[in-house]
Scaffold this active site. Structure first.
Site, PDB file in Angstrom:
ATOM      1  N   TYR A   1       5.165   4.769  -9.956  1.00 19.39           N
ATOM      2  CA  TYR A   1       4.437   3.763  -9.172  1.00 19.39           C
ATOM      3  C   TYR A   1       4.391   2.418  -9.895  1.00 19.39           C
ATOM      4  O   TYR A   1       4.157   1.388  -9.269  1.00 19.39           O
ATOM      5  CB  TYR A   1       2.994   4.195  -8.922  1.00 19.39           C
ATOM      6  CG  TYR A   1       2.785   5.425  -8.100  1.00 19.39           C
ATOM      7  CD1 TYR A   1       3.827   6.057  -7.419  1.00 19.39           C
ATOM      8  CD2 TYR A   1       1.512   5.978  -7.988  1.00 19.39           C
ATOM      9  CE1 TYR A   1       3.604   7.204  -6.672  1.00 19.39           C
ATOM     10  CE2 TYR A   1       1.284   7.119  -7.236  1.00 19.39           C
ATOM     11  CZ  TYR A   1       2.335   7.737  -6.596  1.00 19.39           C
ATOM     12  OH  TYR A   1       2.106   8.875  -5.870  1.00 19.39           O
TER      13      TYR A   1
ATOM     14  N   ASP B   1      -5.719   8.408  -9.171  1.00 16.80           N
ATOM     15  CA  ASP B   1      -4.385   9.006  -9.066  1.00 16.80           C
ATOM     16  C   ASP B   1      -3.310   7.933  -9.202  1.00 16.80           C
ATOM     17  O   ASP B   1      -3.319   6.920  -8.494  1.00 16.80           O
ATOM     18  CB  ASP B   1      -4.232   9.701  -7.707  1.00 16.80           C
ATOM     19  CG  ASP B   1      -2.885  10.387  -7.564  1.00 16.80           C
ATOM     20  OD1 ASP B   1      -2.796  11.580  -7.903  1.00 16.80           O
ATOM     21  OD2 ASP B   1      -1.912   9.726  -7.132  1.00 16.80           O
TER      22      ASP B   1
ATOM     23  N   LYS C   1       2.032  11.480 -13.057  1.00 21.69           N
ATOM     24  CA  LYS C   1       3.113  12.377 -12.649  1.00 21.69           C
ATOM     25  C   LYS C   1       4.412  12.147 -13.421  1.00 21.69           C
ATOM     26  O   LYS C   1       4.726  11.014 -13.808  1.00 21.69           O
ATOM     27  CB  LYS C   1       3.380  12.209 -11.143  1.00 21.69           C
ATOM     28  CG  LYS C   1       2.124  12.343 -10.293  1.00 21.69           C
ATOM     29  CD  LYS C   1       2.384  12.033  -8.837  1.00 21.69           C
ATOM     30  CE  LYS C   1       1.086  11.945  -8.060  1.00 21.69           C
ATOM     31  NZ  LYS C   1       0.370  10.681  -8.282  1.00 21.69           N
TER      32      LYS C   1
END
Length: 314
Positions: A53, A48, A78
């Protein structure tokens, strides 16, 4: 190979319920690279990450060097909040695909249920956290962003689509308008934020939950929200003794036994391996852990602290 439980998503794809989380690696991409590479070697097949990030490059490098066939690894990333306008969605994904070194992702999530002003696709390279928090909210209906996400599935760039940090009312609204229902909703889930109503609702609607911060925030206590020390919680210690497991394993299996995925983050090799243990727990013990939520409901990751924006998450 570790015995990792999986479920079938409403999109038809198999979803490993234990994943390796890579949040918090912005300042240490080498740690994320090494951690991901070791996690894959240990048996993880669900990784993930997220564009914001800034760990996609490290994850992609680790996957490439692992020697594991791409089709055997489930990759989640994402869409960040400043890319919600429909015309930006595919370009945003293509940037993530380039970072990851793949031509598709297994799961693409809307990271937060609101949009902020577009500041360029390279904004992370020139924007501090404080400046990001000051970004203006803009009105982009979730369904408009979702329609663009659905097109990614049609084009084969994404296998499954989902959301993150969505409440039941937000899910209800999306389900009433979507052509492709969300396969996953990633939210904060742990004993002090059990979200039982959301867990039950998601089961009814065929949406799989992924729980982030399943261990609280042992590596980042108080950095993004409240201080949560679950590894030393008396009940968790008692159950660890009962099952002859580590406290962290009890916390992760609390989620797995409730039927949702967990994505613990660690750079410690022994911890990465121990987080991969799956076992059955008695329902009375699961219920006792859920009752901790009645004593105090707290978040390890507060959106105001992270993003500078306040909205109701529970």
């Amino acid at each position: 190979m570790a015995n990792i439980p999986s479920v079938k998503l409403n999109s038809g794809y198999s979803f490993p319920l234990i994943g390796y989380g890579t949040f918090g690696g912005v300042d240490a991409p080498q740690q994320v690279y090494e951690g991901t590479k070791f996690a894959l070697k240990a048996g993880y097949r669900h990784i993930d990450t997220a564009f914001v990030y800034r760990t996609e490059d490290a994850v992609g490098k680790a996957i490439k060097e692992s020697g594991i066939p791409r089709e055997d690894i489930f990759i989640t990333t994402k869409l960040t909040e400043s890319f919600h306008r429909p015309e930006h969605v595919q370009t945003a994904l293509e940037l993530s695909l380039k970072n990851l070194g793949t031509d598709y992702v297994d799961l693409y999530l809307i990271h937060w249920p609101f949009a902020t002003e577009f500041r360029g696709f390279d904004f992370l390279d020139k924007t501090t956290r404080e400046e990001r928090q000051k970004a203006h909210r803009i009105d982009v209906p979730i369904i408009d962003t979702w329609r663009a996400m659905e097109k990614l599935v049609e084009k084969g760039l994404v296998r499954s689509i989902g959301v993150s940090n969505f409440t039941i009312p937000l899910l209800e609204d999306l389900l009433s308008k979507a052509t492709i229902p969300p396969a996953v909703n990633q939210v904060e889930l742990h004993p002090y934020l059990a979200q039982s109503d959301l867990v039950e609702y998601s089961k009814e609607k065929g949406i799989v939950l992924t729980g982030y911060a399943p261990l609280g925030n042992p590596g980042m206590i108080g950095k993004f929200g409240a201080k949560i020390e679950l590894l030393s919680q008396p009940l968790i210690l008692k159950l660890a003794e009962k099952y002859k497991k580590e406290p962290g394993q009890v916390l992760l299996n609390f989620g797995l036994n409730r039927g949702y995925a967990v994505i613990p983050k660690s750079t410690n090799k022994s911890r990465i391996e121990s987080n991969l243990v799956y076992f059955k727990m008695d329902q009375e013990d699961i219920d006792a852990i859920i009752d901790l939520d009645k004593e105090q409901t707290i978040r390890a990751f507060d959106p105001v602290t992270i993003l500078g924006h306040e909205f109701k998450l529970f």
